[in-house]
Design a protein around this motif. Structure first.
Motif, short mmCIF file in Angstrom:
data_model
loop_
_atom_site.label_atom_id
_atom_site.label_comp_id
_atom_site.label_asym_id
_atom_site.label_seq_id
_atom_site.Cartn_x
_atom_site.Cartn_y
_atom_site.Cartn_z
N MET A 216 -5.48 12.03 9.06
CA MET A 216 -6.13 12.33 7.78
C MET A 216 -5.31 11.81 6.61
O MET A 216 -5.79 11.72 5.48
CB MET A 216 -6.28 13.85 7.59
N GLY A 217 -4.02 11.52 6.89
CA GLY A 217 -3.16 11.04 5.82
C GLY A 217 -2.33 12.14 5.19
O GLY A 217 -1.73 11.96 4.12
N TYR A 218 -2.28 13.29 5.87
CA TYR A 218 -1.42 14.39 5.41
C TYR A 218 0.02 13.92 5.55
O TYR A 218 0.40 13.37 6.59
CB TYR A 218 -1.70 15.63 6.26
N HIS A 444 -10.91 5.08 10.17
CA HIS A 444 -10.18 4.60 8.99
C HIS A 444 -10.33 5.58 7.83
O HIS A 444 -11.16 5.39 6.95
CB HIS A 444 -10.71 3.22 8.57
N PHE A 445 -9.48 6.58 7.86
CA PHE A 445 -9.60 7.64 6.85
C PHE A 445 -8.90 7.28 5.55
O PHE A 445 -9.06 7.96 4.54
CB PHE A 445 -9.04 8.95 7.38
N THR A 446 -8.09 6.22 5.60
CA THR A 446 -7.30 5.85 4.41
C THR A 446 -8.18 5.67 3.18
O THR A 446 -7.84 6.18 2.10
CB THR A 446 -6.54 4.53 4.67
N ASP A 447 -9.31 4.97 3.35
CA ASP A 447 -10.17 4.72 2.20
C ASP A 447 -10.82 6.01 1.70
O ASP A 447 -11.00 6.20 0.50
CB ASP A 447 -11.28 3.72 2.57
N ILE A 448 -11.17 6.87 2.64
CA ILE A 448 -11.79 8.15 2.27
C ILE A 448 -10.79 9.00 1.49
O ILE A 448 -11.09 9.54 0.43
CB ILE A 448 -12.28 8.88 3.54
N LYS A 449 -9.60 9.08 2.05
CA LYS A 449 -8.54 9.85 1.38
C LYS A 449 -8.27 9.27 -0.01
O LYS A 449 -8.15 10.01 -0.99
CB LYS A 449 -7.27 9.81 2.24
#
Lengths: 496, 496
Positions: A216-218, A444-449
């Protein structure tokens, strides 16, 4: 002016230091603290909270507000002054003696609530709730309101939100949800969550939780994951935002979806702009917007079909053998089972908001003097029957389930349903910029985050919740997006 | 008078609350805190420490001291006033500006120490040490002393201790230890600790550590064990005293003896009388007495032959296979190997006090102006050669190894050697009441723990260290007990 601004910022740092110490104590109490130390710890909390309260209502604070308001050209200082003034006025309008009495009643009430629940006896709690309702009415009158006394309380948790707005959005939402629920109840295709109830070792759940948080990018250099009884996320400062979760070895959903939910809250706090640090702006702007972030990740991402399409392999690698034979479709259906149930915190994403509306209607009526505390149990059960088609077998599964009212909190519940509506509305806005489903499907959650950080997180309290909503989505609060999302999703799952 | 006493106790609670918050922050920083949060955390520490300092030197405090001193009939209040007065005078005698400068130099010096160590370059540190020595001399003069300026610093850590006393007890101890060390060095029988250096999984070490702490009578409902880099024990309050340890998978001794050592400190804090809680008396009376408690458990109990006679089975159950073939005698010898070495914190119980005497002699001479900072490296090496028969290959293994002086702490080191002497003296006194060896051999630590609690722990700061020593042992500080203990023990092990 420059000198005074500098002094004010130093003063804010002092406040923040108390808040940070208190946050650490809360985290420790709920994760690590040995039980015998609790008694003295609560004295420490009391003392530090008192200091914080004193600062927020001090002559010094008044002086900064009077001197800087409308005078400073620094946007962050101007907004901080605004937030401090709200606090100052709210805190200084209540006579000290009255606030002390409220604290005492509330503290007793929380204890009595435990007992009332255990004994399934609402009458024990009734006199305390009556007092707490009266306190809230008095406070609301001190604070003032335009149209409905309940608005003064709502404003504590969701600044700018009004009864008028809720009474516009809730009825169509209620109608749509009750219709959907009855279709789902009548459907012949029925996903079954029972097939998920196999033993799943805690260590494996933890491994999966950590992996998902990472994806998730936490930022684990600015946070950590620990175990607790009632999961929460807590920000000590934007560089130390901790997540907690609970492991139920007989139902992995508790930990996995719980971790992702709290991870959503944590991402909000971790991504607040650095230049807001050490000011009162360095936190989420409201309960509802905060909840929209946790629900976005929990529901819109982690209960999405593509998410599991992508993660089902990892899940199966970690999951014990009974899970290996579950087909993807059965699994995806099971984690999205819809079923009217008694307990709010166990409710699915479709019925959840109905639980909230029951509470909203009751607390609004209580504060307006339209109903009496003693009538709550049967009014609760009537509404449960009307909205969810079921009647709690006892008050324990009904009116006694939540601590909020017993803790003196009225006006808080709507935030949860607002979180659902905001999340759906943000999701819709995000879809204009990003291929959301395909990003989720490919992991690819980077863009969402980044989208959430850019449009929402970075601002902290620089923008009020409804201002933020309008700027991000281009329109006012609109329940239709949540209705559309739920209708589309569950029409497929239940083949409605 | 009663009312003022009550107010004073409330005031003390406020101090304690700050101390407790600070203790939790320290624990968290050294065990759990994510690295990015550290910067802001240090601001929080600074702010809370400043508040604490302000309270200790406040007009309010002065007022309580002036009003209650010699007036109260409550023994706890009288003693608290005494402790507060010492703090008040110590803190208020240093001009504020000077103390701020000291803090700044100290903070830089600590950073430079790291660099000097890495580069093995004492000259980098020299100018900072020179300043810190000067600050300490100035402070000592503000505080005052009777005979030797160094006494004013010694008194910070070991109230009542004097250069005169140390210069009486250290020389015979030094003579006895150097004699013993040379006998051991010449002995033909040589235990070898190398046989202990097998891989020992962290989880197993943790299991054994937890088991031993439990057997020592450490209360896990009022504490916990965590991992850290530099082990410590910390009391948030007497009902929350936490132990930390470090796991070296190639040398289990680090964790096992480290845990027991910190457990000894923790037992002291956990067993302070309840009626001292929330006063400045609710902590150990001095660094030296504290160290006597950790060393009592680490050496007198856990390096005792009977202890391992009793625990060797449990140890072998937990230890990996390479340990299974070590005979009990080889094992017992190995954990008691004596060998002159460069690093103090790795020294055995016989050579340890020699390391301390070197530091004591140097810091006493520095503060008295008898030597210069620039001469420290060669003086250090000369003394190492004289007392331990070895010369450090570089300053990294010599003068640069400890942080104490770089952190501005002069007068602290003697506490460690005093801890050894106190422990031996307490052990001798205990033997008059209890069959210590047979209690250790049978694993009945309850009586040992109770004896320490009854004679030492319960009093907290109600008794000064030397007062406590005399009351418990019936005599003044006497190094002979340590000499006798070491002579008896090592004569057997090394067959001298």
């Amino acid at each position: 002016m420059k000198e005074m601004e500098h002094e004010f910022l130093e003063f804010l740092k002092e406040q923040k230091a108390y808040e940070e110490a208190l946050a650490l104590i809360q985290w420790d109490l709920r994760t690590k603290a040995p039980k015998k130390g609790l008694e003295q710890r609560s004295e420490v909390i009391g003392m530090l909270s008192q200091k914080l309260h004193q600062l927020s209502t001090s002559d010094q604070m008044k002086y900064y507000i009077d001197s800087l308001k409308g005078q400073t050209e620094d946007e962050i200082i101007a907004k901080s002054i605004e937030v401090c003034q709200e606090d100052y006025e709210r805190n200084s309008k209540i006579p000290e003696q009255e606030y002390k009495e409220f604290i005492t009643v509330r503290s007793k009430s929380e204890t009595v609530w435990q007992e009332a629940r255990e004994k399934n006896d609402f009458s024990l709690l009734q006199p305390y709730l009556e007092q707490l309702v009266e306190f809230n009415k008095k406070f609301a009158n001190y604070w003032g309101y335009e149209k409905n006394i309940y608005d003064a309380l709502l404003d504590l948790y969701e600044p700018g939100m009004t009864t008028e707005t809720l009474d516009t959005v809730f009825p169509p939402l209620r109608k749509a949800l009750t219709d959907l629920v009855s279709k789902v109840t009548d459907a012949t295709v029925k996903p079954d969550s029972a097939l998920l109830k196999h033993h799943f070792p805690k260590e494996s759940q933890e491994k999966f939780s950590l992996e998902i948080l990472k994806r998730m990018g936490y930022d684990f250099d600015a946070g950590r994951l620990d175990e607790t009884i009632h999961p929460f996320a807590i920000a000590l400062n934007p560089s130390d935002v901790r997540v907690t979760t609970r492991y139920d070895e007989n139902d992995f959903r508790m930990a996995i979806f719980g971790t992702i939910h709290e991870g959503g809250h944590a991402l909000y706090e971790q991504n607040i702009a650095e230049n807001l640090a050490k000011t009162p702006l360095a936190t989420g702007t409201s309960m509802g917007i905060h909840e929209s972030q946790s629900l976005f990740w929990e529901n819109f991402v982690a209960r999405n079909e593509g998410f599991w399409d992508n993660h089902y392999d990892v899940f199966k690698q970690i999951a014990p053998s009974p899970f290996q034979s579950i087909s993807f479709n059965d699994f995806y259906g099971a984690i999205n089972e819809v079923k009217p149930s008694f307990i709010r915190i166990e409710a699915d994403e479709m019925t959840y908001s109905l639980h909230i509306m029951i509470r909203y209607e009751l607390e609004k009526a209580l504060i307006n003097g339209d109903i009496k505390v003693k009538d709550l149990p049967h009014l609760w059960n009537e509404k449960m029957a009307e909205y969810l088609g079921i009647t709690p077998p006892s008050d324990k599964e009904g009116i006694l389930q939540d601590i909020h009212w017993s803790a003196g909190d009225f006006g808080y519940f709507p935030s949860y349903a607002l979180g659902y509506m905001y999340a759906a509305q943000f999701h819709h806005a995000m879809e204009k910029d990003l291929q959301v489903d395909s990003l989720i499907q490919s992991g690819h959650f980077t863009d969402i985050k980044a989208w959430l950080a850019r449009h929402i997180h970075q601002y902290g309290k620089m923008k009020k919740p409804l201002e933020l909503l309008t700027e991000v989505t281009g329109e006012q609060l609109n329940a239709q997006y949540l209705i559309n999302y739920l209708t589309d999703k569950y029409t497929k799952i239940y083949q409605l």
